[in-house]
Motif scaffolding. Structure first.
Motif: not given
Length: 547
Positions: A94-122
């Motif tokens: 994960p130190s390289i591929h970036g998937i540190v958990s199923t979710s992590w805290y996004d400092r810019l969005k000020k919330k916990e995000i899911d590792s696969t969430e992407d609102d651009y897709y449906f």
């Protein structure tokens, strides 16, 4: 849109490099199809424990005809199916591929995000939001990505899983399809990232209403309960069971679903694994798999009771029954694949994206081990008080999860009394003093990098500068994080099964030590595909040298 765009992007940036790495002609002896079987929360010792009750064509066939690696570890700071699957298919941590958990805290969005969430897709396949997802957070290429690149986009890549993260990270960026179970609709769905038009065969499969039909059927044991001598008695007192009260057969899954108002409990049953097996068989029949000389890659991800794994545990009758059913389903999948493609045209592998721990109560009461729950909320409350007393009343802690904590950088930067690294170190040292904590390290030390083994290796393997907390910590063996109002799906066990069998593979038992990242370079060698550029693993020589 979908994988074609991503494939073009990957080809643009990596195509020249791939060509340079692979000047040799394609191996004409490579398999037509690779079929990966992943089991979530699978301990390697389940095979030995249930061996006498397995059928000849399932786990017994795999372990007697394949190359069995007995000593493989998935060395992550936090064991979870998102990080585990990403590690298995990229060959990096994960130190390289970036998937540190199923979710992590996004400092810019000020919330916990899911590792696969992407609102651009449906969502494709249901009117829910579960398909608003993609592998965009996966920062490394996968083995299947490289297979797509090498074949000029002609290799067919598919995955099917109960959980979204497992499906997406097994498929990679350039796959033809990744499908997973949607707990709201009870259907197998996908994302518009992969699929623009939902296949008719998947639509037909969903019309059979697997989840609804099998949720109305009571889960009963495959064999008479008296034969389950490898497990604890069904009414074992310390077994929590569903909702902390239903721990004996038969299990009325429909009753459990009425409590959750979705199909989540269905995922914990053998019927859900049967659905994945049947879906994978339909996929092999309806997609153009194995129809040419270009290797195709299909992954099926099964579950060991999913989120209820910890409510019953490895010694439960429910777990044994789950594996006896799964043994049959895997046998059916192997038989169908060998019959369709020919035994000499298929390469199989079996592994797990997580292992499983015994419940704390079981270890304490039955074996008198000095284990317990680490009360995360109490520890954070005490740390908060300490920081307020030491540095003044502020909301120093922005967010925390099971094994890491995020400080508020904005508040710290405005404060002249303390620096970020000082607060990181002070906070980390404070948590280090708790009885259940094995080791805690501040981010600035982890950012310096290390190849340390032992206690620190999982921390260095997992820490990612932009996604991990300001300090991360691990618990002592057998300990688990505890909360007042929620339950953590946690394991500290790192050993996983790895078996490769099929075309040209010699039956053998391999006792040398290996890591989960070794799977990718080994498979890459067997199917003549360049390993991902940043791959940290090494080839399992005993397998490729005797091929």
């Amino acid at each position: 849109m979908k994988a074609v765009v991503v494939l073009g992007f990957i080809l643009l940036f990596f195509g020249v490099q791939t060509q340079a790495q692979n000047n040799e002609p394609l191996n004409s002896d490579k398999p037509k199809v690779v079929i990966g079987i992943i089991v979530e929360n699978m301990r390697p010792d389940y095979i030995q424990r249930y061996w006498d009750k397995f059928q000849p064509n399932g786990f017994k066939k795999i372990y007697t005809q394949g190359a069995v690696c007995k000593n493989v570890k998935l060395t992550l700071h936090e064991q979870n199916y998102a990080s585990g699957t990403a590690t298995l298919f990229t060959g990096v941590h994960p130190s390289i591929h970036g998937i540190v958990s199923t979710s992590w805290y996004d400092r810019l969005k000020k919330k916990e995000i899911d590792s696969t969430e992407d609102d651009y897709y449906f969502t494709v396949g249901a009117d829910t939001k579960s398909g608003a997802a993609s592998p965009q957070n996966l920062l490394s290429t996968t083995l299947t990505d490289n297979l797509k690149i090498l074949s000029g986009g002609k290799a067919k890549i598919f995955s099917a899983a109960l959980n979204r993260e497992s499906a997406i990270f097994a498929a990679g960026h350039a796959a033809d399809g990744a499908y997973w179970f949607d707990i709201e609709s009870g259907r197998m769905i996908s994302s518009s990232f992969y699929i623009s038009t939902f296949p008719d065969w998947v639509r037909l499969f969903n019309s059979e209403n697997y989840a609804d039909i099998y949720s109305h059927r009571t889960w009963t044991t495959l064999l008479p309960e008296i034969e389950y001598t490898e497990s604890l008695r069904d009414d074992y007192l310390l077994e929590r069971g569903y909702f902390g009260e239903f721990n004996t057969f038969p299990h009325s899954i429909n009753k459990y679903i009425s409590r959750t108002n979705n199909f989540r409990p269905f995922k914990t049953t053998p019927s859900a694994n049967m659905m994945i097996k049947d879906f994978t068989l339909r996929l092999l029949e309806n997609e153009e798999i194995g129809t040419d000389n270009i290797t195709d890659f299909v992954t099926a991800v099964f579950s060991s009771m999913d989120y209820e794994n910890g409510s019953f545990g490895p010694a439960s009758l429910e777990m044994e029954d789950t594996y006896l059913y799964l043994d049959q389903y895997i046998g059916e999948l192997i038989d169908a694949a060998e019959q369709k493609f020919g035994k000499d045209n298929v390469l199989f592998f079996l592994t797990a994206n997580t292992s499983a721990s015994y419940p704390v109560e079981y270890l304490k009461e039955e074996f008198h081990l000095t284990v317990d729950y680490f009360n995360v909320e109490s520890a954070i409350a005490l740390l908060t008080s300490y920081l307020n007393i030491t540095y003044g009343e502020e909301k120093w802690i922005e967010h925390y999860s099971d094994l890491q904590l995020y400080l508020d950088h904005d508040i710290i930067n405005k404060n002249d009394n303390v620096t970020l690294n000082e607060l990181r170190e002070v906070s980390s040292n404070f948590i280090n003093q708790f009885t259940g904590v094995q080791v805690s390290m501040p981010a600035f030390q982890l950012e310096q990098g290390s190849s340390a083994n032992g206690l620190f290796e999982p921390l260095y393997n997992t820490y990612h500068k932009n996604r991990s907390g300001d300090f991360i910590y691990t618990l002592k063996e057998g300990w688990q994080p505890g909360y007042k109002f929620k339950r953590a799906n946690y394991t500290d066990q790192s050993r996983i099964p790895v078996v490769i069998w099929g075309k040209g593979i010699k039956a053998q038992t391999i006792s040398t030590t290996h890591n989960a990242v070794d799977l990718v370079p080994t498979l890459a060698e067997l199917i003549s595909v360049p390993r991902p550029d940043k791959c940290q693993g090494k080839i399992i020589k005993e397998i490729v040298e005797t091929k």
